[in-house]
Write a protein that holds these residues in place. Structure first.
Motif, PDB file in Angstrom:
ATOM      1  N   ASP A 193    -140.142 -35.713  47.772  1.00 47.00           N
ATOM      2  CA  ASP A 193    -139.556 -34.872  47.401  1.00 47.00           C
ATOM      3  C   ASP A 193    -138.418 -34.552  47.480  1.00 47.00           C
ATOM      4  N   LEU A 194    -137.319 -34.635  46.485  1.00 46.42           N
ATOM      5  CA  LEU A 194    -135.932 -34.791  46.728  1.00 46.42           C
ATOM      6  C   LEU A 194    -134.961 -33.300  46.645  1.00 46.42           C
ATOM      7  N   VAL A 195    -135.165 -32.430  46.517  1.00 43.80           N
ATOM      8  CA  VAL A 195    -134.784 -30.964  46.698  1.00 43.80           C
ATOM      9  C   VAL A 195    -134.444 -30.016  47.706  1.00 43.80           C
ATOM     10  N   PHE A 196    -133.739 -30.433  48.214  1.00 43.45           N
ATOM     11  CA  PHE A 196    -133.658 -30.276  49.962  1.00 43.45           C
ATOM     12  C   PHE A 196    -133.138 -28.789  49.698  1.00 43.45           C
ATOM     13  N   ASN A 197    -133.497 -28.024  50.727  1.00 46.42           N
ATOM     14  CA  ASN A 197    -133.004 -26.305  50.730  1.00 46.42           C
ATOM     15  C   ASN A 197    -133.180 -26.322  52.344  1.00 46.42           C
ATOM     16  N   ILE A 198    -131.745 -25.828  52.779  1.00 43.31           N
ATOM     17  CA  ILE A 198    -131.541 -24.939  53.901  1.00 43.31           C
ATOM     18  C   ILE A 198    -130.738 -23.953  54.393  1.00 43.31           C
ATOM     19  N   ASP A 199    -130.954 -23.368  55.102  1.00 47.33           N
ATOM     20  CA  ASP A 199    -130.548 -21.636  55.868  1.00 47.33           C
ATOM     21  C   ASP A 199    -129.173 -22.903  56.423  1.00 47.33           C
ATOM     22  N   VAL A 200    -127.912 -23.111  56.816  1.00 45.08           N
ATOM     23  CA  VAL A 200    -127.281 -23.547  57.467  1.00 45.08           C
ATOM     24  C   VAL A 200    -125.970 -22.598  57.783  1.00 45.08           C
ATOM     25  N   ARG A 201    -125.350 -22.431  59.834  1.00 45.74           N
ATOM     26  CA  ARG A 201    -124.402 -22.544  60.130  1.00 45.74           C
ATOM     27  C   ARG A 201    -123.665 -23.471  60.920  1.00 45.74           C
ATOM     28  N   LEU A 202    -122.931 -23.731  60.995  1.00 48.43           N
ATOM     29  CA  LEU A 202    -121.722 -25.105  61.834  1.00 48.43           C
ATOM     30  C   LEU A 202    -120.840 -23.872  62.385  1.00 48.43           C
ATOM     31  N   GLN A 261    -118.901 -20.561  59.476  1.00 47.49           N
ATOM     32  CA  GLN A 261    -118.604 -20.302  60.343  1.00 47.49           C
ATOM     33  C   GLN A 261    -120.023 -18.871  59.892  1.00 47.49           C
ATOM     34  N   ASN A 262    -120.569 -19.582  58.774  1.00 47.55           N
ATOM     35  CA  ASN A 262    -121.135 -17.790  58.173  1.00 47.55           C
ATOM     36  C   ASN A 262    -122.001 -18.617  57.306  1.00 47.55           C
ATOM     37  N   TRP A 263    -123.357 -17.732  57.012  1.00 48.65           N
ATOM     38  CA  TRP A 263    -124.529 -18.403  57.116  1.00 48.65           C
ATOM     39  C   TRP A 263    -124.204 -18.848  55.368  1.00 48.65           C
ATOM     40  N   ILE A 264    -124.862 -20.622  55.513  1.00 43.72           N
ATOM     41  CA  ILE A 264    -124.930 -21.178  54.237  1.00 43.72           C
ATOM     42  C   ILE A 264    -126.098 -21.175  53.329  1.00 43.72           C
ATOM     43  N   GLN A 265    -126.340 -20.912  51.965  1.00 46.75           N
ATOM     44  CA  GLN A 265    -128.368 -21.268  51.574  1.00 46.75           C
ATOM     45  C   GLN A 265    -127.011 -22.477  51.023  1.00 46.75           C
ATOM     46  N   LEU A 266    -127.757 -23.402  51.513  1.00 48.51           N
ATOM     47  CA  LEU A 266    -127.543 -25.183  50.657  1.00 48.51           C
ATOM     48  C   LEU A 266    -128.610 -25.626  49.896  1.00 48.51           C
ATOM     49  N   THR A 267    -128.538 -25.163  48.567  1.00 49.22           N
ATOM     50  CA  THR A 267    -129.730 -26.109  48.017  1.00 49.22           C
ATOM     51  C   THR A 267    -129.491 -27.672  47.374  1.00 49.22           C
ATOM     52  N   ARG A 268    -129.759 -28.935  47.248  1.00 49.84           N
ATOM     53  CA  ARG A 268    -129.581 -30.091  46.802  1.00 49.84           C
ATOM     54  C   ARG A 268    -130.107 -30.578  46.419  1.00 49.84           C
ATOM     55  N   ASP A 269    -129.827 -31.285  45.098  1.00 46.68           N
ATOM     56  CA  ASP A 269    -130.903 -32.344  44.431  1.00 46.68           C
ATOM     57  C   ASP A 269    -129.908 -33.309  45.192  1.00 46.68           C
ATOM     58  N   LYS A 309    -125.380 -33.158  63.556  1.00 47.30           N
ATOM     59  CA  LYS A 309    -124.381 -33.199  65.376  1.00 47.30           C
ATOM     60  C   LYS A 309    -123.653 -31.993  64.875  1.00 47.30           C
ATOM     61  N   GLY A 310    -122.764 -32.424  66.318  1.00 45.16           N
ATOM     62  CA  GLY A 310    -121.995 -30.628  66.503  1.00 45.16           C
ATOM     63  C   GLY A 310    -123.448 -29.727  67.389  1.00 45.16           C
ATOM     64  N   TYR A 311    -122.479 -28.561  67.219  1.00 41.76           N
ATOM     65  CA  TYR A 311    -123.426 -26.893  67.331  1.00 41.76           C
ATOM     66  C   TYR A 311    -123.148 -26.796  65.923  1.00 41.76           C
ATOM     67  N   GLY A 312    -124.636 -26.105  66.146  1.00 44.48           N
ATOM     68  CA  GLY A 312    -124.565 -25.094  64.118  1.00 44.48           C
ATOM     69  C   GLY A 312    -126.719 -24.646  64.825  1.00 44.48           C
ATOM     70  N   GLN A 313    -127.023 -23.647  64.060  1.00 44.54           N
ATOM     71  CA  GLN A 313    -128.494 -22.874  63.663  1.00 44.54           C
ATOM     72  C   GLN A 313    -128.598 -23.841  62.007  1.00 44.54           C
ATOM     73  N   LEU A 314    -129.337 -23.319  61.916  1.00 42.79           N
ATOM     74  CA  LEU A 314    -130.519 -23.989  61.102  1.00 42.79           C
ATOM     75  C   LEU A 314    -131.295 -23.307  61.020  1.00 42.79           C
ATOM     76  N   ASP A 315    -132.039 -22.565  59.306  1.00 39.28           N
ATOM     77  CA  ASP A 315    -133.886 -22.303  58.418  1.00 39.28           C
ATOM     78  C   ASP A 315    -133.946 -22.407  57.638  1.00 39.28           C
ATOM     79  N   ASN A 316    -135.506 -22.479  57.432  1.00 37.21           N
ATOM     80  CA  ASN A 316    -135.827 -22.644  55.927  1.00 37.21           C
ATOM     81  C   ASN A 316    -135.381 -23.695  55.736  1.00 37.21           C
ATOM     82  N   LEU A 317    -135.677 -25.024  56.275  1.00 37.31           N
ATOM     83  CA  LEU A 317    -135.499 -26.260  56.128  1.00 37.31           C
ATOM     84  C   LEU A 317    -136.608 -26.743  55.130  1.00 37.31           C
ATOM     85  N   THR A 318    -136.652 -27.215  54.015  1.00 40.37           N
ATOM     86  CA  THR A 318    -137.953 -27.591  53.133  1.00 40.37           C
ATOM     87  C   THR A 318    -137.352 -28.468  52.298  1.00 40.37           C
TER      88      THR A 318
END
Length: 544
Positions: free
Chosen positions: A215-224, A274-282, A313-322
């Protein structure tokens, strides 16, 4: 015995005679075709065939000369030639139009695949157009169509497959953490949920293998949280045995592709991280757009791709990796949120590129509004309000009506035909151009406001809609050529040649009228639509 031999000999002779006669007839028939030159209107000289009084003209000539279409096909096991006058399709509604339901036939739209879409921005989550400017810009019409198509797909498709890979509390994800790096999970008070924190100082990064990532639709809440931080998905093409990295990083770049004989990669900038981003990518779309940018073309089968692994890579946080088969509602809300963020104080979504409509005769400078853009934005925002109940979507839709009450000269989208019939301009040029499909899309947007907004808050929507419908019914005959339709009325207002609508625009006109006929019983809508449908089968208006 002798009698039997004589009988067999006679039968063989009869059979030979039959075969010879058929052969002679075939030969005679072959000889009956003569090569002959055909002069077409004194302009073209082509090779034809003649049989008696019948002349056979090559279809390859007819196809281009008359703009008809043909192909070989099999029907009930037999080969036949299929001839058609139109390449487009009419979608006849089976139920009345529902403002909270699918938007027309947009479930068939794949906006992001279009050649004139450079990519889907990782900062804004919406398409970037190159239609009138190669460097790319945000086109409100395209943004709205992207959201409406995903909203409609969400209603028409089955529930997506979805696999949670990491949610900050999911301990079975087998991250590969090199020496000197770390991951840890904890409760994030500001986010009110568990998150995963990562820190990698070496060049290898922290990875997660995804063997079955089809499945190729990627979703993540991320903060780098460091400048060199990045997130990379490695997508494998199983046909070519190649792995393509797609990297999302803290950068203002839109898209860049690095292509060499030994390596290939595509990068997308997420802006400030720097702030939380909700990233949804096909990932299929992201990979195709990188391929096109690098000159590799866009032939890349979705079915042959899978996600191989993920690298942090680097330093950050993530959540809801699907990973999921689709995430249409996230993409829909990306468009709705973009429209809320980018609406100006006049209620419009300004278009930041110049539009040359007719070779310098009616140009639009950057900052113009489109009634079609306003209407489709309202259709999307009202659906977002309906689904979420959030008032800022409703307020944006209501404000979107403001340019309808201002003339084109005043920076709005309103024009008048013969100083009598109000028209909402897709391209508000002076003099007006009266584009048909854009006008009808604006009417649908107004109708969606009437249908879904609280009745005490619809404002001028009903008045604007009623005025527009009156104009449409009066002006419809002007768009009829007797064999098709025109795209606009520039031949009337600019004195230019008629701008004949392509078949896909012609079918759009029909689809729009059929939709309106489900909410307005006036017979002119259906009678015109039926006549225009007949043009698609080669029928023509009667001669005098």
């Amino acid at each position: 015995m002798e009698l039997a031999l004589i009988k067999n000999s006679l039968e063989d002779k009869k059979l030979c005679d039959v075969v010879n006669n058929e052969h002679s007839m075939l030969k005679s028939k072959e000889k009956s075709y003569e090569d002959i030159d055909c002069s077409i209107n004194g302009q073209y000289l082509i090779s034809c065939k003649k049989e008696g009084k019948e002349i056979f003209v090559p279809f390859s000539f007819l196809e281009k000369y008359y703009e008809v279409y043909g192909k070989m096909a099999k029907h009930r096991g037999r080969e036949q030639f299929e001839w058609s006058h139109s390449y487009s399709k009419v979608y006849k509604p089976t139920t009345p139009y529902n403002s909270s339901g699918m938007f027309m036939y947009f479930s068939n739209y794949n906006v992001e695949v279009r050649d004139r879409v450079k990519c889907v921005s990782a900062t804004e989550g919406v398409p970037v157009s190159t239609q009138w400017e190669a460097s790319g810009y945000y086109y409100p019409v395209q943004v709205a169509q992207y959201g409406l198509s995903h909203y409609s797909k969400n209603l028409s498709e089955s529930l997506p497959k979805r696999k949670v890979l990491e949610d900050g509390n999911f301990l079975s994800a087998k991250w590969q953490v090199p020496k000197g790096a770390y991951i840890k999970r904890y409760y994030e008070n500001a986010k009110s949920t568990h998150v995963l924190e990562f820190n990698s100082h070496d060049s290898f990064g922290i990875s997660l293998r995804l063997k079955q990532g089809t499945d190729l639709v990627f979703n993540i809440d991320v903060r780098l949280l460091s400048r060199n931080s990045s997130l990379t998905l490695f997508v494998e093409d199983r046909d070519r045995s190649q792995i393509f990295p797609i990297t999302y990083l803290c950068s203002s770049i839109l898209i860049e592709a690095h292509n060499s004989s030994s390596s290939y990669s595509t990068n997308y900038g997420m802006g400030s991280c720097q702030n939380w981003i909700q990233l949804t990518r096909d990932l299929h779309i992201d990979l195709i757009k990188g391929h096109v940018l690098s000159g590799r073309g866009k032939k890349l089968s979705r079915a042959k791709l899978r996600v191989h692994h993920l690298l942090l890579k680097g330093y950050g946080q993530l959540d809801n990796l699907t990973l999921s088969s689709s995430n249409h509602m996230s993409m829909f809300y990306s468009s709705a949120d973009w429209l809320v963020r980018h609406q100006d104080s006049s209620g419009g979504w300004p278009i930041g590129v110049k539009r040359k409509l007719a070779a310098g005769r009616a140009d639009l400078d950057p900052g113009w509004y489109s009634a079609m853009g306003q209407g489709q934005a309202m259709s999307l925002l009202m659906r977002a309000f309906y689904r979420s109940g959030r008032r800022h979507y409703l307020e944006a839709a209501l404000n979107g009506m403001k340019p309808f009450s201002k003339s084109s000269a005043e920076g709005g989208v309103r024009a008048y035909f013969m100083n009598q019939y109000p028209w909402y301009e897709e391209y508000p040029t002076i003099p007006p151009s009266f584009v048909l499909n854009g006008f009808i899309y604006s009417l649908i947007g107004l109708y969606d406001v009437i249908s879904l907004a609280p009745q005490d808050q619809v404002g001028d929507a009903q008045l604007l809609f009623d005025q527009g419908m009156h104009s449409l019914k009066k002006l419809l005959p002007l768009f009829d050529t007797g064999s098709g339709t025109v795209y606009d009325l520039r031949h009337f207002t600019l004195g230019l040649a008629p701008n004949i609508a392509r078949w896909d625009y012609h079918s759009t006109h029909i689809n729009q009228l059929l939709l309106l006929s489900t909410i307005d019983s006036d017979s002119i809508l259906t009678s015109v639509a039926e006549r225009w449908m007949s043009y698609m089968q080669g029928k023509r208006a009667a001669h005098n």
